[in-house]
Scaffold this motif. Structure first.
Motif, short mmCIF file in Angstrom:
data_model
loop_
_atom_site.label_atom_id
_atom_site.label_comp_id
_atom_site.label_asym_id
_atom_site.label_seq_id
_atom_site.Cartn_x
_atom_site.Cartn_y
_atom_site.Cartn_z
N LEU A 153 11.89 -2.36 8.09
CA LEU A 153 12.03 -1.36 7.05
C LEU A 153 10.73 -0.58 6.92
O LEU A 153 9.65 -1.18 6.89
CB LEU A 153 12.34 -2.10 5.74
CG LEU A 153 12.66 -1.36 4.48
CD1 LEU A 153 13.90 -0.49 4.67
CD2 LEU A 153 12.90 -2.37 3.36
N SER A 154 10.85 0.73 6.85
CA SER A 154 9.69 1.59 6.61
C SER A 154 9.95 2.38 5.33
O SER A 154 11.03 2.94 5.15
CB SER A 154 9.48 2.54 7.79
OG SER A 154 8.55 3.53 7.45
N LEU A 155 8.94 2.44 4.46
CA LEU A 155 9.09 3.08 3.16
C LEU A 155 7.95 4.06 2.93
O LEU A 155 6.79 3.66 2.90
CB LEU A 155 9.07 2.02 2.05
CG LEU A 155 10.01 0.82 2.22
CD1 LEU A 155 9.72 -0.23 1.16
CD2 LEU A 155 11.46 1.27 2.19
N LEU A 156 8.29 5.34 2.78
CA LEU A 156 7.27 6.36 2.51
C LEU A 156 7.27 6.67 1.02
O LEU A 156 8.21 7.23 0.47
CB LEU A 156 7.55 7.63 3.33
CG LEU A 156 6.62 8.82 3.11
CD1 LEU A 156 5.16 8.45 3.36
CD2 LEU A 156 7.03 9.99 3.99
N GLU A 157 6.20 6.25 0.37
CA GLU A 157 5.93 6.50 -1.05
C GLU A 157 7.14 6.24 -1.95
O GLU A 157 7.63 7.14 -2.64
CB GLU A 157 5.38 7.91 -1.24
CG GLU A 157 4.03 8.05 -0.59
CD GLU A 157 3.23 9.27 -0.98
OE1 GLU A 157 3.81 10.24 -1.49
OE2 GLU A 157 2.00 9.23 -0.78
N PRO A 158 7.59 4.99 -1.98
CA PRO A 158 8.67 4.65 -2.90
C PRO A 158 8.20 4.70 -4.35
O PRO A 158 7.22 4.04 -4.70
CB PRO A 158 9.06 3.23 -2.49
CG PRO A 158 7.88 2.69 -1.76
CD PRO A 158 7.15 3.86 -1.17
N PRO A 159 8.86 5.49 -5.20
CA PRO A 159 8.42 5.60 -6.59
C PRO A 159 8.97 4.46 -7.44
O PRO A 159 9.91 4.62 -8.22
CB PRO A 159 8.99 6.96 -7.02
CG PRO A 159 10.23 7.09 -6.19
CD PRO A 159 9.93 6.42 -4.88
N ASP A 210 -0.89 3.69 -6.23
CA ASP A 210 -0.80 2.41 -6.95
C ASP A 210 0.57 1.77 -6.75
O ASP A 210 0.68 0.55 -6.59
CB ASP A 210 -1.08 2.60 -8.44
CG ASP A 210 -2.53 2.93 -8.74
OD1 ASP A 210 -3.39 2.75 -7.84
OD2 ASP A 210 -2.81 3.37 -9.87
N TRP A 211 1.62 2.58 -6.79
CA TRP A 211 2.97 2.04 -6.57
C TRP A 211 3.10 1.47 -5.16
O TRP A 211 3.69 0.40 -4.97
CB TRP A 211 4.02 3.11 -6.80
CG TRP A 211 4.24 3.47 -8.24
CD1 TRP A 211 3.87 2.74 -9.34
CD2 TRP A 211 4.86 4.65 -8.73
NE1 TRP A 211 4.24 3.40 -10.49
CE2 TRP A 211 4.85 4.58 -10.16
CE3 TRP A 211 5.42 5.77 -8.13
CZ2 TRP A 211 5.40 5.57 -10.96
CZ3 TRP A 211 5.97 6.76 -8.94
CH2 TRP A 211 5.95 6.66 -10.33
N ALA A 212 2.55 2.17 -4.18
CA ALA A 212 2.62 1.67 -2.80
C ALA A 212 1.86 0.34 -2.68
O ALA A 212 2.34 -0.61 -2.06
CB ALA A 212 2.05 2.71 -1.83
N GLN A 213 0.68 0.29 -3.27
CA GLN A 213 -0.11 -0.95 -3.25
C GLN A 213 0.61 -2.08 -3.97
O GLN A 213 0.66 -3.22 -3.48
CB GLN A 213 -1.48 -0.71 -3.90
CG GLN A 213 -2.38 -1.92 -3.91
CD GLN A 213 -2.89 -2.28 -2.54
OE1 GLN A 213 -3.37 -1.42 -1.83
NE2 GLN A 213 -2.76 -3.53 -2.15
N GLY A 214 1.18 -1.80 -5.12
CA GLY A 214 1.90 -2.81 -5.88
C GLY A 214 3.10 -3.35 -5.11
O GLY A 214 3.37 -4.57 -5.12
#
Length: 194
Positions: free
Chosen positions: A47-53, A152-156
């Protein structure tokens, strides 16, 4: 009424047509929808996720007021106002909003205004517990030009997923050009292991 489960159900026939499983790349709310798909057990080996909010902060209660406001604007025929209100409310930089209504893609955005509520539902209905149970190898991507909240969301999310890595790429606010994204995705999806 709209349901995230039906979105996930729609992915299964596509995956069946592709052979039963598929690597998945999702962008923005589509990235959170991809997490929902994995949490529902779809056969997604990577799975690849680009900037999931998505905020996994247990202290932050989901705010549904924007959903109601956008829905009301759409219901009263103010689809353009709904699009503009949504974008301003989620933090789209002002320079991206200036002239938006004159852009060639604006009629499409107005036509899809009702789906902005779906995006908001997708991004608030995945729990930290569900996320922490996802063991699928996951690459989380962020654009270097995005704001601290998106970073921050990506890091979290990287911290919450047991089998995830995070990479920041050259890009603009909440976006990475295809020529910069494609080689990273190809390398991640074709290498063996995580």
């Amino acid at each position: 009424p709209y349901a995230v489960d039906r979105e996930v159900d729609d992915l299964q026939p596509l995956m069946d047509a592709a052979g039963g499983s598929a690597f998945v790349h999702g962008f923005s709310s589509g990235a959170v929808l991809a997490l929902h798909a994995v949490a529902h057990g779809l056969a997604i080996p990577k799975l690849s996720l680009l900037e999931p909010p998505i905020s996994l902060d247990a202290e932050a209660a989901p705010d549904t007021s924007l959903e109601s406001e956008v829905a009301e604007l759409v219901a009263t025929g103010r689809r353009g106002d709904a699009v503009e209100h949504f974008n301003r409310s989620i933090g789209v930089p002002e320079e991206y909003l200036v002239g938006m209504r004159e852009a060639p893609w604006w009629p499409t955005m107005e036509a899809l205004a009702h789906t902005l509520v779906y995006d908001l539902i997708i991004t608030r209905t995945l729990s930290a517990r569900q996320v922490s149970a996802i063991t699928t190898p996951t690459l989380i991507l962020a654009s270097e030009a995005s704001d601290d909240r998106l970073h921050d969301w990506a890091q979290g999310l990287r911290d919450a997923l047991p089998n995830a890595s995070l990479r920041t790429l050259k890009g603009e606010w909440h976006g990475v050009a295809a020529e910069d994204l494609a080689p990273v995705l190809a390398e991640f999806f074709t290498r063996t292991g995580k």
